[in-house]
Design an enzyme around this catalytic site. Structure first.
Site, mmCIF file in Angstrom:
data_model
loop_
_atom_site.group_PDB
_atom_site.id
_atom_site.type_symbol
_atom_site.label_atom_id
_atom_site.label_comp_id
_atom_site.label_asym_id
_atom_site.label_seq_id
_atom_site.Cartn_x
_atom_site.Cartn_y
_atom_site.Cartn_z
ATOM 1 N N TYR A 1 -0.203 -11.902 -6.485
ATOM 2 C CA TYR A 1 -0.088 -11.157 -5.236
ATOM 3 C C TYR A 1 -1.389 -11.360 -4.444
ATOM 4 C CZ TYR A 1 0.261 -7.346 -1.967
ATOM 5 O OH TYR A 1 0.306 -6.617 -0.817
ATOM 6 N N ASP A 59 1.224 -7.362 -13.954
ATOM 7 C CA ASP A 59 1.807 -6.793 -12.737
ATOM 8 C C ASP A 59 3.321 -6.962 -12.835
ATOM 9 O OD1 ASP A 59 2.784 -6.288 -10.168
ATOM 10 O OD2 ASP A 59 0.999 -7.087 -9.176
ATOM 11 N N LYS A 98 7.431 -0.664 -3.980
ATOM 12 C CA LYS A 98 8.537 -1.618 -3.963
ATOM 13 C C LYS A 98 9.770 -1.009 -4.656
ATOM 14 C CE LYS A 98 5.271 -4.048 -2.073
ATOM 15 N NZ LYS A 98 4.381 -4.899 -2.824
HETATM 16 C C1 LIG Z 1 2.967 -5.118 -2.941
HETATM 17 C C2 LIG Z 1 2.404 -5.630 -4.207
HETATM 18 C C3 LIG Z 1 1.147 -5.192 -4.685
HETATM 19 C C4 LIG Z 1 0.270 -4.235 -3.889
HETATM 20 O O1 LIG Z 1 0.835 -2.979 -3.778
HETATM 21 P P1 LIG Z 1 0.606 -1.979 -2.529
HETATM 22 O O2 LIG Z 1 1.457 -0.823 -2.902
HETATM 23 O O3 LIG Z 1 1.029 -2.708 -1.297
HETATM 24 O O4 LIG Z 1 -0.843 -1.663 -2.492
HETATM 25 C C5 LIG Z 1 0.715 -5.680 -5.902
HETATM 26 N N1 LIG Z 1 1.449 -6.564 -6.614
HETATM 27 C C6 LIG Z 1 2.636 -7.011 -6.184
HETATM 28 C C7 LIG Z 1 3.403 -7.987 -7.008
HETATM 29 C C8 LIG Z 1 3.154 -6.568 -4.970
HETATM 30 O O5 LIG Z 1 4.339 -7.026 -4.548
#
Ligand SMILES: *Cc1c(COP(=O)(O)O)cnc(C)c1O
Length: 394
Positions: A109, A185, A210
């Site tokens: 990311y 992640d 998300k």
């Molecule tokens: C969006 C995202 C993040 C960051 O998260 P936020 O809530 O925007 O701070 C980290 N890792 C992945 C895979 C993401 O899609």
């Protein structure tokens, strides 16, 4: 409140998302946890373990979500909620000792990469980036001959937006042999599709923004671990650096989580169907989706995921007289149902050309478009894609 009372281990995840984190079954208790708006808590003696104390230390509105997420990831401890996914990234990176080596996917990311790069530029840590689907290359960077062994292996699988698949089991084992802790992640998959702790990861990270919250109306993050010492260090970081969740956002996240299983079922099925159709479309140069049997990550994804997620990426063939980037932009502009916006994992289908972001790595092709498939009727989604692709003809 604790699901252990409900024999959580025997419940399937589709039930846990609905049943976890409820108030006690007592007469006149609400069936949903309330939003608690308070920056401080009554107390007369010395603060001890478990005392709420102050609003930056804890909030009762966080607890049900943290408990539910911990159970869904198969952890023995509740998760930790943060103000955003990147606040969680910051907390996880704080586990690296001064000057320690972090091995990270070159297609992590973008925000995580920017943060690690900036920390490296200031000399706080050493960053090594690598194609995470190349297991041998990762192993070499974890413990190079005559070089410094890694302190942390950062995993993202599938990667954003290239959808590369890491062999989480093999890499976690190698990282532990090198003395590194493993952070995964898991935003793209959610615990319903992939459980990194069971594959050997020490910490799991989510952008709750998300899929978990799922309605594109909150920004939140979370970490989960079964290791009491790691959790203590992360909690301390959250208290001292202050990246805490607002009570209303925490409440919305739990409300969103209740339908996670249904949303994932629908969007995964739709993504698979759209990927299949797009893979035969003449205006598409290439497609990445681990669910396609021709995808390089297919077999590995099958061995560690339940399904293949609902993100897919296409490279648009240049229309006559247009560059690849302009053709991709034209496609996005021609859509009427799909929303042209960044982010992913909401009920609504989103689409964007990733390289419109300056921070996106140059190795991501200019004509690459990422699709986050939502829960609309799949034929409506397909019809909109087809009419927009038709505008690229000739
Ligand atoms: C969006 C995202 C993040 C960051 O998260 P936020 O809530 O925007 O701070 C980290 N890792 C992945 C895979 C993401 O899609």
């Amino acid at each position: 409140m604790s699901l252990s009372e409900l024999h959580a281990a025997s419940l399937s995840p589709e039930t846990v998302v609905v049943a976890a984190g409820r108030p006690p079954r007592e007469r006149d208790e609400p069936v949903n946890p309330p939003i608690v708006l308070s920056s401080t808590y009554f107390g007369t003696g010395q603060l001890g373990d478990g005392d709420r104390g102050y609003g930056r230390y804890s909030n009762p509105t966080w607890d049900p979500f943290e408990e539910a997420l911990g159970q869904l990831e198969g952890a023995t401890l509740p998760g930790l909620l943060y103000a955003s996914g990147l606040a969680a990234v910051s907390s996880a990176l704080s586990l690296v000792p001064a000057g320690g080596v972090v091995v990270m996917p070159s297609h992590s990311y973008a925000g995580s990469l920017v943060m690690a790069t900036e920390l490296a530029e200031k000399g706080f840590l050493e960053l090594r980036t690598v194609d995470i689907s190349d297991t041998d290359a990762v192993m070499e960077l974890l413990a190079p001959e005559g070089g410094k062994a890694a302190s942390m292996l950062w995993l993202e699988s599938p990667t954003n937006p290239m959808l590369g698949i890491a062999d989480i089991r093999a890499l976690a084992t190698a990282a532990h042999q090198a003395g590194a802790i493993v952070v995964t992640d898991n935003t793209f998959s959610t615990p319903l599709v992939q459980q990194p702790l069971s594959l050997g990861s020490d910490v799991v990270l989510h952008s709750v923004t998300k899929y978990l919250a799922g309605h594109s109306d909150v920004v939140l993050g979370a970490l989960v671990t079964s290791d009491p010492q790691l959790r203590e260090a992360l909690l301390h970081h959250r208290i001292i650096h202050g990246g805490i969740a607002g009570p209303f956002e925490a409440w919305l996240a739990l409300r969103g989580l209740r339908t996670l299983a249904l949303r994932i079922d629908r969007s995964q099925a739709s993504a698979a169907l759209l990927a299949e159709r797009l893979s035969h479309h003449p205006r598409i140069e290439s497609i990445r989706f681990p669910g396609l049997s021709t995808d390089p990550g297919h077999e590995r994804a099958k061995s560690q995921m339940k399904g293949f997620g609902s993100i897919l990426c296409i490279q648009v063939s240049p229309a006559s007289g247009l560059s690849g980037a302009d053709s991709a932009d034209k496609l996005v502009r021609a859509l009427q149902l799909w929303l042209p916006a960044t982010s992913l994992g909401g009920v609504e289908s989103l689409i964007e050309r990733r390289r419109r972001h300056a921070a996106e790595p140059l190795s991501v092709p200019e004509n690459l478009v990422r699709l986050s498939v939502g829960i609309e009727n799949v034929e409506d989604l397909w019809a909109d894609l087809e009419q927009a692709l038709d505008t690229l003809e000739g």
